[in-house]
Design a protein around this motif. Structure first.
Motif, PDB file in Angstrom:
ATOM      1  N   CYS A  77       0.831  -1.211   0.000  1.00  0.00           N
ATOM      2  CA  CYS A  77       0.000   0.000   0.000  1.00  0.00           C
ATOM      3  C   CYS A  77       0.865   1.261   0.000  1.00  0.00           C
ATOM      4  O   CYS A  77       0.500   2.271  -0.612  1.00  0.00           O
ATOM      5  CB  CYS A  77      -0.925   0.001   1.216  1.00  0.00           C
ATOM      6  SG  CYS A  77      -2.203  -1.283   1.176  1.00  0.00           S
ATOM      7  N   LEU A  78       1.992   1.205   0.687  1.00  0.00           N
ATOM      8  CA  LEU A  78       2.901   2.350   0.716  1.00  0.00           C
ATOM      9  C   LEU A  78       3.639   2.508  -0.613  1.00  0.00           C
ATOM     10  O   LEU A  78       3.897   3.632  -1.065  1.00  0.00           O
ATOM     11  CB  LEU A  78       3.907   2.176   1.857  1.00  0.00           C
ATOM     12  CG  LEU A  78       4.980   3.257   2.012  1.00  0.00           C
ATOM     13  CD1 LEU A  78       4.334   4.611   2.308  1.00  0.00           C
ATOM     14  CD2 LEU A  78       5.958   2.878   3.119  1.00  0.00           C
ATOM     15  N   SER A  79       3.947   1.394  -1.246  1.00  0.00           N
ATOM     16  CA  SER A  79       4.729   1.431  -2.487  1.00  0.00           C
ATOM     17  C   SER A  79       3.955   2.017  -3.657  1.00  0.00           C
ATOM     18  O   SER A  79       4.556   2.623  -4.556  1.00  0.00           O
ATOM     19  CB  SER A  79       5.193   0.014  -2.853  1.00  0.00           C
ATOM     20  OG  SER A  79       6.032  -0.529  -1.866  1.00  0.00           O
ATOM     21  N   LEU A  80       2.639   1.840  -3.666  1.00  0.00           N
ATOM     22  CA  LEU A  80       1.848   2.304  -4.806  1.00  0.00           C
ATOM     23  C   LEU A  80       1.918   3.814  -5.013  1.00  0.00           C
ATOM     24  O   LEU A  80       2.222   4.269  -6.126  1.00  0.00           O
ATOM     25  CB  LEU A  80       0.396   1.838  -4.661  1.00  0.00           C
ATOM     26  CG  LEU A  80       0.153   0.333  -4.816  1.00  0.00           C
ATOM     27  CD1 LEU A  80      -1.318   0.006  -4.613  1.00  0.00           C
ATOM     28  CD2 LEU A  80       0.627  -0.153  -6.182  1.00  0.00           C
ATOM     29  N   PHE A 102      12.093  -4.197  -1.540  1.00  0.00           N
ATOM     30  CA  PHE A 102      11.947  -4.540  -0.122  1.00  0.00           C
ATOM     31  C   PHE A 102      10.577  -5.163   0.138  1.00  0.00           C
ATOM     32  O   PHE A 102      10.454  -6.157   0.864  1.00  0.00           O
ATOM     33  CB  PHE A 102      12.132  -3.276   0.724  1.00  0.00           C
ATOM     34  CG  PHE A 102      12.104  -3.515   2.206  1.00  0.00           C
ATOM     35  CD1 PHE A 102      13.061  -4.306   2.817  1.00  0.00           C
ATOM     36  CD2 PHE A 102      11.118  -2.937   2.992  1.00  0.00           C
ATOM     37  CE1 PHE A 102      13.039  -4.528   4.192  1.00  0.00           C
ATOM     38  CE2 PHE A 102      11.087  -3.152   4.357  1.00  0.00           C
ATOM     39  CZ  PHE A 102      12.045  -3.944   4.962  1.00  0.00           C
ATOM     40  N   THR A 103       9.546  -4.586  -0.466  1.00  0.00           N
ATOM     41  CA  THR A 103       8.190  -5.121  -0.335  1.00  0.00           C
ATOM     42  C   THR A 103       8.103  -6.520  -0.921  1.00  0.00           C
ATOM     43  O   THR A 103       7.499  -7.428  -0.334  1.00  0.00           O
ATOM     44  CB  THR A 103       7.189  -4.195  -1.057  1.00  0.00           C
ATOM     45  OG1 THR A 103       7.283  -2.881  -0.511  1.00  0.00           O
ATOM     46  CG2 THR A 103       5.767  -4.710  -0.910  1.00  0.00           C
ATOM     47  N   HIS A 168       7.362  -6.013  -8.031  1.00  0.00           N
ATOM     48  CA  HIS A 168       8.778  -6.008  -8.413  1.00  0.00           C
ATOM     49  C   HIS A 168       9.118  -7.288  -9.167  1.00  0.00           C
ATOM     50  O   HIS A 168       8.975  -8.388  -8.635  1.00  0.00           O
ATOM     51  CB  HIS A 168       9.670  -5.894  -7.176  1.00  0.00           C
ATOM     52  CG  HIS A 168      11.140  -5.909  -7.488  1.00  0.00           C
ATOM     53  ND1 HIS A 168      11.789  -4.831  -8.051  1.00  0.00           N
ATOM     54  CD2 HIS A 168      12.078  -6.872  -7.327  1.00  0.00           C
ATOM     55  CE1 HIS A 168      13.068  -5.126  -8.212  1.00  0.00           C
ATOM     56  NE2 HIS A 168      13.265  -6.359  -7.788  1.00  0.00           N
ATOM     57  N   SER A 169       9.544  -7.144 -10.400  1.00  0.00           N
ATOM     58  CA  SER A 169       9.990  -8.288 -11.196  1.00  0.00           C
ATOM     59  C   SER A 169      11.504  -8.375 -11.110  1.00  0.00           C
ATOM     60  O   SER A 169      12.205  -7.418 -11.453  1.00  0.00           O
ATOM     61  CB  SER A 169       9.554  -8.134 -12.659  1.00  0.00           C
ATOM     62  OG  SER A 169       8.153  -8.079 -12.755  1.00  0.00           O
ATOM     63  N   ARG A 170      12.000  -9.509 -10.648  1.00  0.00           N
ATOM     64  CA  ARG A 170      13.438  -9.641 -10.423  1.00  0.00           C
ATOM     65  C   ARG A 170      14.245  -9.483 -11.710  1.00  0.00           C
ATOM     66  O   ARG A 170      15.289  -8.833 -11.723  1.00  0.00           O
ATOM     67  CB  ARG A 170      13.736 -11.005  -9.792  1.00  0.00           C
ATOM     68  CG  ARG A 170      13.355 -11.100  -8.334  1.00  0.00           C
ATOM     69  CD  ARG A 170      13.517 -12.507  -7.822  1.00  0.00           C
ATOM     70  NE  ARG A 170      12.565 -13.420  -8.453  1.00  0.00           N
ATOM     71  CZ  ARG A 170      12.507 -14.717  -8.208  1.00  0.00           C
ATOM     72  NH1 ARG A 170      13.353 -15.261  -7.357  1.00  0.00           N
ATOM     73  NH2 ARG A 170      11.603 -15.480  -8.798  1.00  0.00           N
TER      74      ARG A 170
END
Length: 208
Positions: A77-80, A102-103, A168-170
């Motif tokens: 929620c914070l990353s968006l 990190f998420t 996040h796609s590695r």
């Protein structure tokens, strides 16, 4: 965009093959270890057998899985909004990338732990012997696990994979799937929806 196209767009870059492969790996480990521990439990009077049997009880904790999922979801929620701002303010790009990675880590660990848990519970569901049931009860603090309980855990755990791989796609070091769709939603819809969903999640966390 029709339903089929929307569902396809929701899939992260990793694809369903990665989901299936990871599930088979971690749930398989939990499944096999359950039967090994159950067999060793017959010789619990032998020190090495008792040691490895108790290892299963310490392998996965249901509450720890919930903790990882909750932390990952709150970070999601914070990353968006940070990601959205980084699309308009390039100076925030690196911070957004680090936060997303990190998420992703929390979702990754939670999904792997969930896979182990599902494997152990599946072994408990198939083998109804007293020994293996006791092992599962000690590990997860609940008993009488049925098919629908395992199915519900699979669905919840799959959502962790879906959100984690989307944020996040590695390989590509970017976002995809659900997150990519959310970034395209107009602000007049996304802001109220974001506030409501985040408030509900925060309330659920606090009320536990």
């Amino acid at each position: 965009m029709n339903i089929k196209a929307t569902l396809h767009a929701m899939l992260p870059h990793a694809g369903l093959g990665h989901l299936l492969e990871t599930y088979l790996t971690w749930s398989g480990v939990g499944f096999i270890c359950s039967f090994i521990a159950s067999s060793l439990d017959k010789h619990s009077d032998v020190p090495y057998a008792a040691y490895y049997t108790s290892a299963l009880n310490d392998a996965v904790g249901f509450k720890f899985w919930i903790l990882l999922a909750v932390v990952g979801t709150l970070l999601f929620c914070l990353s968006l909004p940070v990601l959205y701002l980084s699309l308009h303010f390039p100076a925030m790009t690196e911070f957004s990338r680090r936060l997303r990675r990190f998420t992703y880590t929390f979702f990754l660990v939670a999904f792997d732990e969930g896979g182990l848990m599902i494997g152990i519970l599946t072994a408990n569901f198939i083998d109804t012997s007293e020994r293996i049931s006791l092992l599962a009860n000690k590990s997860f603090l609940f008993s009488d696990v049925g098919f629908f309980t395992i199915l519900a855990l699979c669905l919840l755990n799959s959502l962790l994979w879906l959100f984690g791989e989307a944020i996040h796609s590695r390989n590509e070091q970017t976002y995809s799937g659900v997150v990519a769709l959310l970034m395209k939603v107009p602000l007049r819809f996304s802001i109220p929806g974001y506030i409501v969903v985040t408030a509900v999640l925060a309330n659920l966390v606090v009320s536990q």
